[in-house]
Write a protein that holds these residues in place. Sequence first.
Motif, short mmCIF file in Angstrom:
data_model
loop_
_atom_site.label_atom_id
_atom_site.label_comp_id
_atom_site.label_asym_id
_atom_site.label_seq_id
_atom_site.Cartn_x
_atom_site.Cartn_y
_atom_site.Cartn_z
N SER A 57 0.81 -1.22 0.00
CA SER A 57 0.00 0.00 0.00
C SER A 57 0.84 1.27 0.00
CB SER A 57 -0.88 0.05 1.25
OG SER A 57 -1.65 -1.11 1.37
N PHE A 64 -2.70 -2.01 -6.75
CA PHE A 64 -3.89 -1.99 -5.91
C PHE A 64 -4.90 -0.98 -6.44
CE2 PHE A 64 -2.13 -3.85 -1.64
CZ PHE A 64 -1.74 -4.99 -2.32
N LEU A 118 -8.00 -3.06 -7.21
CA LEU A 118 -8.90 -2.94 -6.05
C LEU A 118 -9.63 -1.60 -5.98
CD1 LEU A 118 -6.40 -4.40 -3.42
CD2 LEU A 118 -8.29 -5.63 -4.53
N TRP A 154 -7.51 -2.07 0.59
CA TRP A 154 -6.15 -2.57 0.32
C TRP A 154 -5.58 -3.36 1.51
CZ3 TRP A 154 -2.89 1.92 -2.29
CH2 TRP A 154 -3.58 2.39 -3.43
N TRP A 162 -4.88 -7.06 1.73
CA TRP A 162 -3.88 -7.61 0.79
C TRP A 162 -2.49 -7.06 1.07
CZ3 TRP A 162 -6.22 -11.47 -1.38
CH2 TRP A 162 -7.58 -11.40 -1.69
N ASP A 163 -2.27 -6.56 2.26
CA ASP A 163 -1.00 -5.92 2.60
C ASP A 163 -0.48 -6.55 3.89
OD1 ASP A 163 0.76 -4.05 4.00
OD2 ASP A 163 0.22 -2.61 2.42
#
Lengths: 282, 282
Positions: free
Chosen positions: A178, A187, A191, A198, A201-202
């Motif tokens: 991110s 992202f 996304l 986000w 997924w981080d």
Amino acid sequence: MSKLELLEEHVVFDGTQYKYRHDSHTLGCPMTFSLFLPNKEKFSNPPLFWWLSGLTCTDDNFTQKSGAQKAAARLGVAMIMPDTSPRGEHVADSEDWDLGQGAGFYLNATEQPWEPHYKMYDYITKELSAIAHDQFQLTGPEFISGHSMGGHGALVVGLRNAERFHSISAFAPIVNPSQVPWGIKAFNAYLGSDKEKWREWDAAELLKNYTGKKIPVLIDQGDADSFYEKQLQPSKLAAVAEEKNYPLTVRMQKGHDHSYYTIASFIEEHLEFHLSQLANNQ
Amino acid sequence: MSKLELLEEHVVFDGTQYKYRHDSHTLGCPMTFSLFLPNKEKFSNPPLFWWLSGLTCTDDNFTQKSGAQKAAARLGVAMIMPDTSPRGEHVADSEDWDLGQGAGFYLNATEQPWEPHYKMYDYITKELSAIAHDQFQLTGPEFISGHSMGGHGALVVGLRNAERFHSISAFAPIVNPSQVPWGIKAFNAYLGSDKEKWREWDAAELLKNYTGKKIPVLIDQGDADSFYEKQLQPSKLAAVAEEKNYPLTVRMQKGHDHSYYTIASFIEEHLEFHLSQLANNQ
């Protein structure tokens, strides 16, 4: 069951290296993956090591360049290597090497034009996992590892499935996508601009609020890696881990760069790390 | 001294992998080669292992796929990997993958249009040897090895320079090129139709009339190699060696094919073979 087409089969050490193609219903395209199996007579129910590759890679890079089969054959570890994104003419792509095909980021896209195909998280954790389990009877314990974008993938997939994976390792992972150019670009595209979405997924964000099982993490980072400062910065993850008392080790490797030569140099130690964690748990 | 341009440099294990480009006066074109050097502090005057690659290869194939650096770093062996032919738009070529660029056959061509550039024998035994000696101070004992067309090259270069090379090894070599399709095609093109001239570039023919120093030879041949019957047939060389009481060992490797997975599986044993022969001589 997914119909598998055998593309390659090679004896290597006393195991076998395979490459397969299948039609992925999750991704809506044909996909290849590679699989190494150790000697079946010596190792009847081997643990399964998942390897997620980096930007621009396919399943071939690790298979051909890591030299991991030597240690995997000796230690009795099966290894599965997925591709890094959906592929094909009908699959959305970008002219940039760090977005689109070869750059799936191991997430489930929600935005157009990526959404219908870019679901690498579901592909790996569900579809390919079912193939490994049902069609290759790989029912042993599992570990996950990866390189760069695939190191990000290993951290995110591992932390979100900590009841399944016994340990995580990574080479030069993107630990906080991110906040770095590769991740921000991907992202935003996959996304959308809402940064709240986000966080799941981080790895650094996941770890900040983590309440799951504390599976051990090993990271190797070369200090001559040209992406180290701008894209990787494992110290960001180490700081969160320290705060949360999370079992994470970052090893800085002197003189090592972002290439597969670094992976080749330490992959045996990664396999031994995963097996040692397994032994500790038993 | 040849001016060298450094293209790549990677730390691998505790050695370093280099890739260079230079203008070859022998071949009349720019050439790349790769070089692995073990840790200088541990190994001040390492032996030098020459690796000759097969058809279609460059210096990258062995460098990236063999995994040899691990054993070479441990054993303290330097490794030099030439390209397989002259290269460039002004260099004669063929549409076929087994003739012209990528298929130099480690000989000195006498026929047009190949003659001005295709002098890989002189390039390796003189020009690149001088670079290794003078510019990298690689003055230790030397061994030679190779794969397929490069196995042919290792046998021919080694036997013709047996006072220099201490031992020879090969993976799936073309042992009798005068008698098999790949060799007949290449020799007709590069050397012309007079088969008397072919004999000095054919390992089986060289061994029939051999009176030089008997340096030991190790050959590994996979029994699942698709080129085994038609192009390779190491038993032809073994028969001559037996007749001449020449120290040659052919090992058939069950299930192994013509790929780099076979090289990866046995390269450590080849390096150990070369070092053991050296120890026997000292």
